[in-house]
Write a protein that holds these residues in place. Structure first.
Motif, PDB file in Angstrom:
ATOM      1  N   VAL A  23      32.830 103.311  72.368  1.00  0.00           N
ATOM      2  CA  VAL A  23      34.115 103.935  72.771  1.00  0.00           C
ATOM      3  C   VAL A  23      35.390 102.968  73.081  1.00  0.00           C
ATOM      4  CG1 VAL A  23      35.076 105.055  74.842  1.00  0.00           C
ATOM      5  CG2 VAL A  23      32.707 105.463  74.331  1.00  0.00           C
ATOM      6  N   ALA A  24      36.457 103.333  72.259  1.00  0.00           N
ATOM      7  CA  ALA A  24      37.587 102.439  72.019  1.00  0.00           C
ATOM      8  C   ALA A  24      38.678 102.948  72.962  1.00  0.00           C
ATOM      9  CB  ALA A  24      37.901 102.310  70.682  1.00  0.00           C
ATOM     10  N   SER A  25      39.416 101.976  73.431  1.00  0.00           N
ATOM     11  CA  SER A  25      40.790 102.273  74.227  1.00  0.00           C
ATOM     12  C   SER A  25      41.790 101.026  74.219  1.00  0.00           C
ATOM     13  CB  SER A  25      40.297 102.652  75.810  1.00  0.00           C
ATOM     14  OG  SER A  25      39.770 101.389  76.494  1.00  0.00           O
ATOM     15  N   GLY A  26      43.203 101.534  74.426  1.00  0.00           N
ATOM     16  CA  GLY A  26      43.911 100.535  74.460  1.00  0.00           C
ATOM     17  C   GLY A  26      44.592 100.386  73.168  1.00  0.00           C
ATOM     18  N   PHE A  27      44.357 100.750  72.164  1.00  0.00           N
ATOM     19  CA  PHE A  27      45.062 100.934  71.007  1.00  0.00           C
ATOM     20  C   PHE A  27      45.043 102.143  70.244  1.00  0.00           C
ATOM     21  CE2 PHE A  27      41.491 100.747  68.134  1.00  0.00           C
ATOM     22  CZ  PHE A  27      40.236 100.566  68.869  1.00  0.00           C
ATOM     23  N   PHE A  28      45.802 102.393  68.969  1.00  0.00           N
ATOM     24  CA  PHE A  28      46.021 103.760  68.218  1.00  0.00           C
ATOM     25  C   PHE A  28      44.540 103.414  67.432  1.00  0.00           C
ATOM     26  CE2 PHE A  28      49.564 105.360  69.673  1.00  0.00           C
ATOM     27  CZ  PHE A  28      50.496 104.450  69.997  1.00  0.00           C
ATOM     28  N   PHE A  29      43.659 104.081  68.028  1.00  0.00           N
ATOM     29  CA  PHE A  29      42.049 104.229  67.188  1.00  0.00           C
ATOM     30  C   PHE A  29      42.276 104.879  65.903  1.00  0.00           C
ATOM     31  CE2 PHE A  29      37.775 104.097  67.419  1.00  0.00           C
ATOM     32  CZ  PHE A  29      37.207 105.300  66.522  1.00  0.00           C
ATOM     33  N   THR A  30      43.172 106.035  66.103  1.00  0.00           N
ATOM     34  CA  THR A  30      43.114 106.968  64.898  1.00  0.00           C
ATOM     35  C   THR A  30      43.826 106.307  63.715  1.00  0.00           C
ATOM     36  OG1 THR A  30      43.577 108.829  66.141  1.00  0.00           O
ATOM     37  CG2 THR A  30      43.961 108.928  63.961  1.00  0.00           C
ATOM     38  N   LEU A  31      44.515 105.118  64.035  1.00  0.00           N
ATOM     39  CA  LEU A  31      45.294 104.589  62.583  1.00  0.00           C
ATOM     40  C   LEU A  31      44.603 103.137  62.331  1.00  0.00           C
ATOM     41  CD1 LEU A  31      48.953 104.941  64.181  1.00  0.00           C
ATOM     42  CD2 LEU A  31      47.509 106.515  62.498  1.00  0.00           C
ATOM     43  N   SER A  32      43.361 103.033  62.972  1.00  0.00           N
ATOM     44  CA  SER A  32      42.742 101.512  62.938  1.00  0.00           C
ATOM     45  C   SER A  32      41.420 101.644  62.035  1.00  0.00           C
ATOM     46  CB  SER A  32      42.446 101.133  64.357  1.00  0.00           C
ATOM     47  OG  SER A  32      43.548 100.966  65.044  1.00  0.00           O
ATOM     48  N   SER A  33      41.417 100.750  60.964  1.00  0.00           N
ATOM     49  CA  SER A  33      39.998 100.681  60.615  1.00  0.00           C
ATOM     50  C   SER A  33      39.091  99.963  61.579  1.00  0.00           C
ATOM     51  CB  SER A  33      40.300  99.500  59.264  1.00  0.00           C
ATOM     52  OG  SER A  33      40.856 100.099  58.328  1.00  0.00           O
ATOM     53  N   MET A  34      38.108 100.455  61.666  1.00  0.00           N
ATOM     54  CA  MET A  34      36.902  99.958  62.831  1.00  0.00           C
ATOM     55  C   MET A  34      35.737  99.562  62.086  1.00  0.00           C
ATOM     56  SD  MET A  34      38.464 100.435  65.490  1.00  0.00           S
ATOM     57  CE  MET A  34      36.774 100.037  66.442  1.00  0.00           C
ATOM     58  N   HIS A  35      35.013  98.555  62.352  1.00  0.00           N
ATOM     59  CA  HIS A  35      33.904  97.740  61.805  1.00  0.00           C
ATOM     60  C   HIS A  35      32.770  97.642  63.058  1.00  0.00           C
ATOM     61  CE1 HIS A  35      37.261  96.560  59.373  1.00  0.00           C
ATOM     62  NE2 HIS A  35      37.720  96.212  60.450  1.00  0.00           N
ATOM     63  N   TRP A  36      31.560  97.548  62.469  1.00  0.00           N
ATOM     64  CA  TRP A  36      30.317  97.099  62.930  1.00  0.00           C
ATOM     65  C   TRP A  36      30.009  95.898  62.471  1.00  0.00           C
ATOM     66  CZ3 TRP A  36      28.478  99.318  67.245  1.00  0.00           C
ATOM     67  CH2 TRP A  36      28.625 100.434  67.550  1.00  0.00           C
ATOM     68  N   VAL A  37      29.727  94.678  63.283  1.00  0.00           N
ATOM     69  CA  VAL A  37      29.252  93.446  62.896  1.00  0.00           C
ATOM     70  C   VAL A  37      27.945  93.286  63.710  1.00  0.00           C
ATOM     71  CG1 VAL A  37      31.519  92.569  62.224  1.00  0.00           C
ATOM     72  CG2 VAL A  37      30.741  92.113  64.394  1.00  0.00           C
ATOM     73  N   ARG A  38      27.124  92.289  63.265  1.00  0.00           N
ATOM     74  CA  ARG A  38      26.052  91.807  64.121  1.00  0.00           C
ATOM     75  C   ARG A  38      25.885  90.285  64.075  1.00  0.00           C
ATOM     76  NH1 ARG A  38      21.088  94.621  60.104  1.00  0.00           N
ATOM     77  NH2 ARG A  38      21.460  93.035  58.243  1.00  0.00           N
ATOM     78  N   GLN A  39      24.912  89.832  65.057  1.00  0.00           N
ATOM     79  CA  GLN A  39      24.781  88.497  65.104  1.00  0.00           C
ATOM     80  C   GLN A  39      23.342  88.331  65.467  1.00  0.00           C
ATOM     81  OE1 GLN A  39      26.975  86.076  67.873  1.00  0.00           O
ATOM     82  NE2 GLN A  39      26.708  84.244  66.521  1.00  0.00           N
ATOM     83  N   ALA A  40      22.348  87.825  64.404  1.00  0.00           N
ATOM     84  CA  ALA A  40      20.820  87.451  64.769  1.00  0.00           C
ATOM     85  C   ALA A  40      20.892  86.216  65.655  1.00  0.00           C
ATOM     86  CB  ALA A  40      20.396  87.531  63.597  1.00  0.00           C
ATOM     87  N   PRO A  41      19.870  85.856  66.496  1.00  0.00           N
ATOM     88  CA  PRO A  41      19.727  84.449  67.124  1.00  0.00           C
ATOM     89  C   PRO A  41      20.053  83.442  66.085  1.00  0.00           C
ATOM     90  CG  PRO A  41      17.969  86.111  67.943  1.00  0.00           C
ATOM     91  CD  PRO A  41      18.822  86.648  66.690  1.00  0.00           C
ATOM     92  N   GLY A  42      20.926  82.624  66.409  1.00  0.00           N
ATOM     93  CA  GLY A  42      21.083  81.463  65.736  1.00  0.00           C
ATOM     94  C   GLY A  42      21.667  81.213  64.413  1.00  0.00           C
ATOM     95  N   LYS A  43      22.329  82.698  64.050  1.00  0.00           N
ATOM     96  CA  LYS A  43      23.095  82.871  62.930  1.00  0.00           C
ATOM     97  C   LYS A  43      24.434  83.244  63.429  1.00  0.00           C
ATOM     98  CE  LYS A  43      19.056  84.179  60.166  1.00  0.00           C
ATOM     99  NZ  LYS A  43      18.399  85.143  59.092  1.00  0.00           N
ATOM    100  N   PRO A  44      25.315  83.190  62.420  1.00  0.00           N
ATOM    101  CA  PRO A  44      26.684  83.540  62.406  1.00  0.00           C
ATOM    102  C   PRO A  44      27.043  85.331  62.588  1.00  0.00           C
ATOM    103  CG  PRO A  44      26.384  82.761  60.045  1.00  0.00           C
ATOM    104  CD  PRO A  44      24.929  82.565  60.828  1.00  0.00           C
TER     105      PRO A  44
END
Length: 121
Positions: A23-44
């Motif tokens: 859930v996003a707030s504080g900016f124009f969500f509709t106009l924004s590209s959005m992303h998922w990223v992930r971090q495994a233990p010990g990795k970038p």
């Protein structure tokens, strides 16, 4: 103030499924590209998927065909459907905006607190 609040993680067996939400707030969500990223233990932090304001979608090769990104611009919510999960998908998953990538790794950007996904038998 930009806020990104993820939920939906958990413990799942290999081959299982989960749906993550952000859930996003504080900016124009509709106009924004959005992303998922992930971090495994010990990795970038690794880029997973993106969705543009026009609903174009992009996926890392490691998740293509298994994960699906989507968004609800009325509810200001970003989703990630995770299917056919593998043990190597275990990581903290973050919703993010304004990211900069270098070789598939996130070097800058704004992300939430994350939600833990653990794939284990």
């Amino acid at each position: 103030e930009v806020q990104l609040v993820e939920s939906g993680g958990g413990l799942v067996q290999p081959g299982g499924s989960l749906r993550l939400s952000c859930v996003a707030s504080g900016f124009f969500f509709t106009l924004s590209s959005m992303h998922w990223v992930r971090q495994a233990p010990g990795k970038p932090v690794e880029w997973v998927s993106s969705i543009s304001p026009g609903l174009s979608t992009y996926y890392a090769d490691s998740v293509k065909g298994r994960f699906t990104i989507s968004r609800d611009n009325v509810q200001n919510t970003l989703y990630l459907d995770l299917n056919s999960l593998k043990t190597e998908d275990t990581a903290i998953y973050y919703c993010a905006k304004d990211i900069i990538l270098d070789g598939g790794l996130m070097t800058r950007g704004t992300r939430g607190q994350g939600t833990q996904v653990t794939v284990s038998s």
